[in-house]
Design a protein around this motif. Structure first.
Motif, PDB file in Angstrom:
ATOM      1  N   SER A 240      -2.877  -6.166  -7.035  1.00  0.00           N
ATOM      2  CA  SER A 240      -2.635  -7.515  -6.952  1.00  0.00           C
ATOM      3  C   SER A 240      -1.587  -8.197  -7.912  1.00  0.00           C
ATOM      4  O   SER A 240      -1.399  -7.482  -8.752  1.00  0.00           O
ATOM      5  N   GLY A 241      -1.095  -9.048  -7.558  1.00  0.00           N
ATOM      6  CA  GLY A 241      -0.105  -9.826  -8.576  1.00  0.00           C
ATOM      7  C   GLY A 241      -0.121 -11.501  -8.392  1.00  0.00           C
ATOM      8  O   GLY A 241      -0.459 -11.957  -7.433  1.00  0.00           O
ATOM      9  N   THR A 242       0.393 -11.946  -9.464  1.00  0.00           N
ATOM     10  CA  THR A 242       0.524 -13.439  -9.334  1.00  0.00           C
ATOM     11  C   THR A 242       1.874 -13.676  -9.505  1.00  0.00           C
ATOM     12  O   THR A 242       2.378 -14.830  -9.310  1.00  0.00           O
ATOM     13  N   ASN A 243       2.908 -13.087  -9.774  1.00  0.00           N
ATOM     14  CA  ASN A 243       4.255 -13.194 -10.086  1.00  0.00           C
ATOM     15  C   ASN A 243       5.294 -12.204  -9.818  1.00  0.00           C
ATOM     16  O   ASN A 243       4.934 -11.180  -9.611  1.00  0.00           O
ATOM     17  N   LYS A 244       6.670 -12.458 -10.103  1.00  0.00           N
ATOM     18  CA  LYS A 244       7.515 -11.657  -9.707  1.00  0.00           C
ATOM     19  C   LYS A 244       7.570 -10.083 -10.243  1.00  0.00           C
ATOM     20  O   LYS A 244       7.852  -9.083  -9.543  1.00  0.00           O
ATOM     21  N   SER A 245       7.090  -9.968 -11.696  1.00  0.00           N
ATOM     22  CA  SER A 245       7.084  -8.862 -12.216  1.00  0.00           C
ATOM     23  C   SER A 245       5.947  -8.103 -11.810  1.00  0.00           C
ATOM     24  O   SER A 245       5.904  -6.955 -12.143  1.00  0.00           O
ATOM     25  N   HIS A 246       5.158  -8.609 -11.150  1.00  0.00           N
ATOM     26  CA  HIS A 246       3.994  -7.644 -10.338  1.00  0.00           C
ATOM     27  C   HIS A 246       4.205  -7.154  -9.067  1.00  0.00           C
ATOM     28  O   HIS A 246       3.492  -6.523  -8.489  1.00  0.00           O
ATOM     29  N   MET A 247       5.303  -7.553  -8.552  1.00  0.00           N
ATOM     30  CA  MET A 247       5.841  -7.102  -7.313  1.00  0.00           C
ATOM     31  C   MET A 247       6.115  -5.527  -7.209  1.00  0.00           C
ATOM     32  O   MET A 247       6.350  -5.060  -8.256  1.00  0.00           O
ATOM     33  N   LEU A 248       6.252  -5.109  -6.076  1.00  0.00           N
ATOM     34  CA  LEU A 248       6.445  -3.708  -6.033  1.00  0.00           C
ATOM     35  C   LEU A 248       7.633  -3.052  -6.118  1.00  0.00           C
ATOM     36  O   LEU A 248       8.676  -4.117  -5.844  1.00  0.00           O
TER      37      LEU A 248
ATOM     38  N   ASN B 289      -2.242 -10.018  -2.685  1.00  0.00           N
ATOM     39  CA  ASN B 289      -2.916  -8.645  -2.713  1.00  0.00           C
ATOM     40  C   ASN B 289      -2.009  -7.579  -1.806  1.00  0.00           C
ATOM     41  O   ASN B 289      -2.038  -8.055  -0.544  1.00  0.00           O
ATOM     42  N   MET B 290      -1.803  -6.538  -2.348  1.00  0.00           N
ATOM     43  CA  MET B 290      -0.618  -5.615  -1.533  1.00  0.00           C
ATOM     44  C   MET B 290      -1.316  -4.221  -1.074  1.00  0.00           C
ATOM     45  O   MET B 290      -2.143  -3.662  -1.827  1.00  0.00           O
TER      46      MET B 290
END
Ligand code: GTP
Ligand code: MG
Length: 193
Positions: free
Chosen positions: A11-19, A63-64
Motif C-alpha cells: 500500500s502507498g500514499t505517495n510517489k515514493s511508495h509506488m512500485l 493498494n497494489m
C-alpha cells in the motif's frame, strides 16, 4: 485473460511508495461502497484479497496487487464518503492526482458506479479528471444483481447521460453473480505480452 494468480504487494500514499517495476497498471476507482474491492476479488477469484467491508471508507491508501505476475491492479480508496474530514479529502485528492499525473505505467482506469443510481458529482469530477490527464477509462456499472433486466436500458441511459459518455466502454457487472466479469477479463488480453 483468466486471472490465476493474485498477490497483494503493498500500500502507498505517495510517489515514493509506488512500485519499481514497469508492469502495466490498472486503476480501480469509485465512490465508497460502490464495490471496488469486491470487483477486484471477483476478477481474481479470491474472497478476501482486496478487503471488502460493509463499512464504507476503510481503505485510505493505494493498494497494489500483482496479477498473473504480469499486471498491477491498484485499488483506490473510495471518495465521497461523508464522514471523512476535510483534511482527509484533500489528502485523497493530492494522492490520486499525483498518481494519475505521473504514473507512466497507468494504462487504464476502471471507474465504478452503482447501476442503481445516477453518477454523483464526485463521479463526474473523477471522470473529468481522468479524461483531462488522458487516461483511458472503462465505466463499470456495479451490482447488476440488484436491478431487473427490464431496468437495465434505463439505468445505462442514465449513467451515459450523466457522465456524458461518448465512445467509452460501459460494462454492467455483478461481483456477486459474476455477470460480465469475463468481458472485463478480455480487456487485459491486449496488455500482456
Ligand atoms: P471502499 O473500500 O469503502 O471504497 O468500498 P468498495 O468500493 O471497495 O466496496 P466493497 O467492495 O467493499 O463493497 C461494498 C458493499 O457492497 C459490500 O457489502 C459488498 O458485499 C457489496 N457489493 C459489492 N459488489 C456487489 C455486487 O456485485 N452485488 C451486490 N449485491 N453487492 C455487492
Ligand atoms: Mg474497498
Amino acid at each position: 485473460m483468466k486471472i490465476t494468480k493474485a498477490e497483494f504487494l503493498k500500500s502507498g500514499t505517495n510517489k515514493s511508495h509506488m512500485l519499481d517495476g514497469n508492469k502495466p497498471e490498472f486503476l480501480f476507482c469509485g465512490r465508497s461502497n460502490v464495490g471496488k474491492s469486491s470487483f477486484i476479488n471477483g476478477l481474481c477469484n479470491r474472497k478476501n484479497l482486496a478487503r471488502t467491508s460493509s463499512k464504507p471508507g476503510k481503505t485510505i491508501t493505494l493498494n497494489m496487487f500483482e496479477i498473473n505476475e504480469k499486471l498491477i491492479f491498484v485499488d483506490v480508496p473510495g471518495y465521497g464518503y461523508a464522514i471523512r474530514s476535510k483534511a482527509q479529502i484533500e489528502q485523497f485528492g493530492r494522492m490520486i492526482e499525483e498518481y494519475i499525473k505521473t504514473r507512466q505505467e497507468l494504462k487504464l482506469a476502471f471507474l465504478l458506479v452503482d447501476i442503481r443510481h445516477a453518477p454523483t458529482d464526485d463521479d463526474k469530477t473523477m471522470f473529468e479528471f481522468l479524461k483531462y490527464y488522458g487516461i483511458k477509462t472503462v465505466i463499470i456499472a456495479t451490482k447488476y444483481d440488484k436491478i431487473t433486466r427490464n431496468q437495465l436500458p434505463k439505468q445505462i441511459k442514465l449513467i451515459k447521460e450523466t457522465l456524458e459518455l461518448t465512445d467509452e466502454i460501459l460494462i454492467p457487472v455483478s461481483s456477486e453473480t459474476r455477470f460480465n466479469l469475463d468481458k472485463v477479463e478480455e480487456i487485459f488480453d491486449s496488455y500482456v505480452k
